[in-house]
Design an enzyme around this catalytic site. Structure first.
Site, PDB file in Angstrom:
ATOM      1  N   LYS A  75      11.372 -17.501  11.229  1.00  0.00           N
ATOM      2  CA  LYS A  75      10.157 -17.926  10.535  1.00  0.00           C
ATOM      3  C   LYS A  75      10.408 -18.376   9.091  1.00  0.00           C
ATOM      4  O   LYS A  75       9.777 -19.316   8.624  1.00  0.00           O
ATOM      5  CB  LYS A  75       9.107 -16.802  10.571  1.00  0.00           C
ATOM      6  CG  LYS A  75       8.570 -16.568  11.987  1.00  0.00           C
ATOM      7  CD  LYS A  75       7.502 -15.489  12.011  1.00  0.00           C
ATOM      8  CE  LYS A  75       7.055 -15.248  13.442  1.00  0.00           C
ATOM      9  NZ  LYS A  75       5.999 -14.230  13.534  1.00  0.00           N
ATOM     10  N   ASP A 109      -0.376 -16.164  12.426  1.00  0.00           N
ATOM     11  CA  ASP A 109      -0.245 -14.729  12.741  1.00  0.00           C
ATOM     12  C   ASP A 109      -1.369 -13.888  12.136  1.00  0.00           C
ATOM     13  O   ASP A 109      -2.002 -13.081  12.826  1.00  0.00           O
ATOM     14  CB  ASP A 109       1.106 -14.186  12.248  1.00  0.00           C
ATOM     15  CG  ASP A 109       2.246 -14.514  13.202  1.00  0.00           C
ATOM     16  OD1 ASP A 109       1.982 -14.780  14.394  1.00  0.00           O
ATOM     17  OD2 ASP A 109       3.405 -14.497  12.754  1.00  0.00           O
TER      18      ASP A 109
HETATM   19  P1  NDP Z   1      10.418  -8.012  10.382  1.00  0.00           P
HETATM   20  O1  NDP Z   1      11.820  -7.893  10.842  1.00  0.00           O
HETATM   21  O2  NDP Z   1      10.050  -9.093   9.411  1.00  0.00           O
HETATM   22  O3  NDP Z   1       9.965  -6.615   9.707  1.00  0.00           O
HETATM   23  C1  NDP Z   1      10.316  -5.415  10.339  1.00  0.00           C
HETATM   24  C2  NDP Z   1       9.597  -4.253   9.656  1.00  0.00           C
HETATM   25  O4  NDP Z   1       9.914  -3.063  10.391  1.00  0.00           O
HETATM   26  C3  NDP Z   1      10.048  -4.007   8.216  1.00  0.00           C
HETATM   27  O5  NDP Z   1       8.957  -3.517   7.472  1.00  0.00           O
HETATM   28  C4  NDP Z   1      11.117  -2.939   8.395  1.00  0.00           C
HETATM   29  O6  NDP Z   1      11.319  -2.136   7.266  1.00  0.00           O
HETATM   30  C5  NDP Z   1      10.505  -2.106   9.495  1.00  0.00           C
HETATM   31  N1  NDP Z   1      11.500  -1.311  10.189  1.00  0.00           N
HETATM   32  C6  NDP Z   1      12.497  -1.744  10.981  1.00  0.00           C
HETATM   33  N2  NDP Z   1      13.243  -0.704  11.415  1.00  0.00           N
HETATM   34  C7  NDP Z   1      12.693   0.420  10.857  1.00  0.00           C
HETATM   35  C8  NDP Z   1      13.015   1.802  10.919  1.00  0.00           C
HETATM   36  N3  NDP Z   1      14.050   2.258  11.627  1.00  0.00           N
HETATM   37  N4  NDP Z   1      12.218   2.673  10.249  1.00  0.00           N
HETATM   38  C9  NDP Z   1      11.166   2.246   9.520  1.00  0.00           C
HETATM   39  N5  NDP Z   1      10.809   0.923   9.427  1.00  0.00           N
HETATM   40  C10 NDP Z   1      11.577   0.037  10.078  1.00  0.00           C
HETATM   41  O7  NDP Z   1       9.536  -8.097  11.716  1.00  0.00           O
HETATM   42  P2  NDP Z   1       8.107  -8.779  11.932  1.00  0.00           P
HETATM   43  O8  NDP Z   1       7.234  -8.432  10.789  1.00  0.00           O
HETATM   44  O9  NDP Z   1       8.264 -10.198  12.290  1.00  0.00           O
HETATM   45  O10 NDP Z   1       7.601  -8.036  13.271  1.00  0.00           O
HETATM   46  C11 NDP Z   1       7.195  -6.682  13.239  1.00  0.00           C
HETATM   47  C12 NDP Z   1       6.545  -6.307  14.565  1.00  0.00           C
HETATM   48  O11 NDP Z   1       5.383  -7.102  14.789  1.00  0.00           O
HETATM   49  C13 NDP Z   1       7.432  -6.515  15.783  1.00  0.00           C
HETATM   50  O12 NDP Z   1       7.229  -5.443  16.681  1.00  0.00           O
HETATM   51  C14 NDP Z   1       6.916  -7.802  16.385  1.00  0.00           C
HETATM   52  O13 NDP Z   1       7.155  -7.867  17.777  1.00  0.00           O
HETATM   53  C15 NDP Z   1       5.428  -7.681  16.080  1.00  0.00           C
HETATM   54  N6  NDP Z   1       4.748  -8.985  16.033  1.00  0.00           N
HETATM   55  C16 NDP Z   1       3.734  -9.220  16.921  1.00  0.00           C
HETATM   56  C17 NDP Z   1       3.050 -10.410  16.923  1.00  0.00           C
HETATM   57  C18 NDP Z   1       1.956 -10.647  17.908  1.00  0.00           C
HETATM   58  O14 NDP Z   1       1.528 -11.801  18.083  1.00  0.00           O
HETATM   59  N7  NDP Z   1       1.449  -9.615  18.566  1.00  0.00           N
HETATM   60  C19 NDP Z   1       3.395 -11.498  15.967  1.00  0.00           C
HETATM   61  C20 NDP Z   1       4.458 -11.143  15.048  1.00  0.00           C
HETATM   62  C21 NDP Z   1       5.110  -9.926  15.100  1.00  0.00           C
HETATM   63  P3  NDP Z   1      12.469  -2.501   6.182  1.00  0.00           P
HETATM   64  O15 NDP Z   1      11.856  -3.525   5.267  1.00  0.00           O
HETATM   65  O16 NDP Z   1      12.731  -1.204   5.526  1.00  0.00           O
HETATM   66  O17 NDP Z   1      13.642  -3.032   6.954  1.00  0.00           O
END
Ligand code: NDP
Length: 268
Positions: A75, A109
Site C-alpha cells: 500500500k 479502507d
Molecule cells: P500493518 O502491518 O500495517 O500493521 C500491523 C499492526 O499490528 C501494527 O500496529 C503492529 O504493531 C501490530 N502487530 C503486529 N504484530 C504484533 C504483535 N506480535 N503484538 C502486538 N502488535 C502487533 O497491517 P495492516 O494495518 O495493513 O492490517 C492489520 C489487520 O487489518 C490485518 O489483520 C489485516 O488483515 C486487517 N485488514 C482488514 C481489512 C478488511 O477489509 N477487513 C483491510 C485492511 C486490513 P507494530 O507497529 O508494533 O509492529
C-alpha cells in the site's frame, strides 16, 4: 483460489495485487458485481513481490489493466507510485485502490470500515474510540473517524508508531495502557489474529454497550472477538469492511452503484 504471478498474468481489466495473494476474496466479490450488473469485465488476483512493485504495475498498465486494488505489503508503494492522490487519502501515505489510466490513487479502507458499521447498526453513536494498532489500516480508520468527529486513543506495541499517527490527528491521543474503560468503540487493527493471538484487553472493564470490532475476519478475528463475546459485548468482524471497501473501489472505478448485497453474499 486461483492467482497469477504478475509476469504470467492474463490480460484483464481489474486485479488485486499483494504478496501473498492466494487468500484474497476480492476476485469473487468484484466478479459477482460484474455478473449482477451484466458488465463484461474481469478481475484477477496477482502476486507482486514488494521489490517489484513499479515494474509489475507499469507492466499491468501497459497490458491493458484499468485499475488495481492493493493489499499487504504494497500500500505504501502504491502511494509513492501514483501521480495524483485523492485528497482524503493524502494523509494516509498508503493506498488500496489505483486507477491505472490516470495514475490516480485513493483509499477506501477507512470509509469501508464505517460504511460497514453503518450498514450493520441502526445508528453509530460513537464518541470515544480505542484503536489498537498503528499500522496502515489503523491509520485509515483513524482518519475516517476524525472526519466523522469521533475522538479517542491509540495503543500500539511500538509506541513511536502510535505517536507518529496521533501527531497527524487532532482528536486522538496515545495511550500506553490496554484499558477499555470509557470507550464505546474498540477496534483491533493489529495483524496478531493471523497468528492466532490477540492483545490481552481486560474486557470486564469495558462499557457493557461498547461495540468491539476486529478488522480481520473469519478465524483470525476470533482471538480478539471471542473473549469480548464471552463478556457479553457485541462484536463485529472485518468481513463487512472488506465488502464495503470493495464496493467503494468498484464505484470509484466504474461510476456505478455497487450491488452490495450480491457482493456480501459472494464474500461468505
Ligand atoms: P500493518 O502491518 O500495517 O500493521 C500491523 C499492526 O499490528 C501494527 O500496529 C503492529 O504493531 C501490530 N502487530 C503486529 N504484530 C504484533 C504483535 N506480535 N503484538 C502486538 N502488535 C502487533 O497491517 P495492516 O494495518 O495493513 O492490517 C492489520 C489487520 O487489518 C490485518 O489483520 C489485516 O488483515 C486487517 N485488514 C482488514 C481489512 C478488511 O477489509 N477487513 C483491510 C485492511 C486490513 P507494530 O507497529 O508494533 O509492529
Amino acid at each position: 483460489m486461483s492467482w497469477h504471478e504478475w509476469r504470467n498474468a492474463p490480460r484483464g481489466d481489474y486485479a488485486v495485487i499483494g504478496d501473498p495473494i492466494g487468500h484474497s476474496k476480492s476476485p469473487q466479490i468484484h466478479t459477482a458485481a460484474y455478473r449482477e450488473l451484466g458488465l463484461d469485465l474481469s478481475y484477477e488476483a496477482i502476486r507482486v513481490p514488494e521489490g517489484e512493485f513499479s515494474e509489475a504495475v507499469n507492466h499491468l498498465a501497459q497490458f491493458g489493466y484499468r485499475g488495481l486494488n492493493v493489499t499487504v505489503p504494497l500500500k505504501e508503494h502504491a502511494f509513492a507510485w501514483c501521480r495524483t492522490v485523492a485528497p482524503e487519502a493524502a494523509p494516509l501515505r498508503a493506498l488500496n485502490t489505483i486507477d491505472l489510466q490516470t495514475g490516480t490513487g485513493t483509499s477506501t479502507d477507512g470509509e469501508g470500515f464505517f460504511a460497514a458499521l453503518a450498514a450493520t447498526l441502526t445508528r453509530c453513536p460513537f464518541q470515544r474510540i480505542l484503536l489498537i494498532g498503528a499500522g496502515g489500516s489503523a491509520r485509515a480508520v483513524a482518519f475516517a473517524a476524525e472526519t466523522r468527529g469521533f475522538s479517542g486513543s491509540v495503543w500500539n506495541r511500538t509506541p513511536s508508531r502510535a505517536e507518529a499517527l496521533v501527531a497527524d490527528l487532532d482528536r486522538f491521543e496515545i495511550t500506553t495502557t490496554l484499558d477499555p474503560t470509557g470507550f464505546n468503540l474498540i477496534i483491533n487493527c493489529t495483524s496478531l489474529g493471523l497468528m492466532g493471538e490477540a492483545v490481552p484487553l481486560p474486557f470486564e472493564l469495558a462499557d457493557p454497550d461498547a461495540l468491539v470490532s476486529d478488522l480481520a475476519y473469519g478465524p483470525a478475528s476470533l482471538p480478539f472477538l471471542e473473549p469480548a463475546r464471552e463478556h457479553g459485548l457485541t462484536t463485529v468482524d472485518g468481513l463487512g469492511m472488506l465488502v464495503h471497501q470493495a464496493a467503494l473501489a468498484f464505484s470509484w472505478w466504474t461510476g456505478l452503484e455497487a450491488p452490495i448485497a450480491v457482493m456480501h453474499k459472494a464474500a461468505q
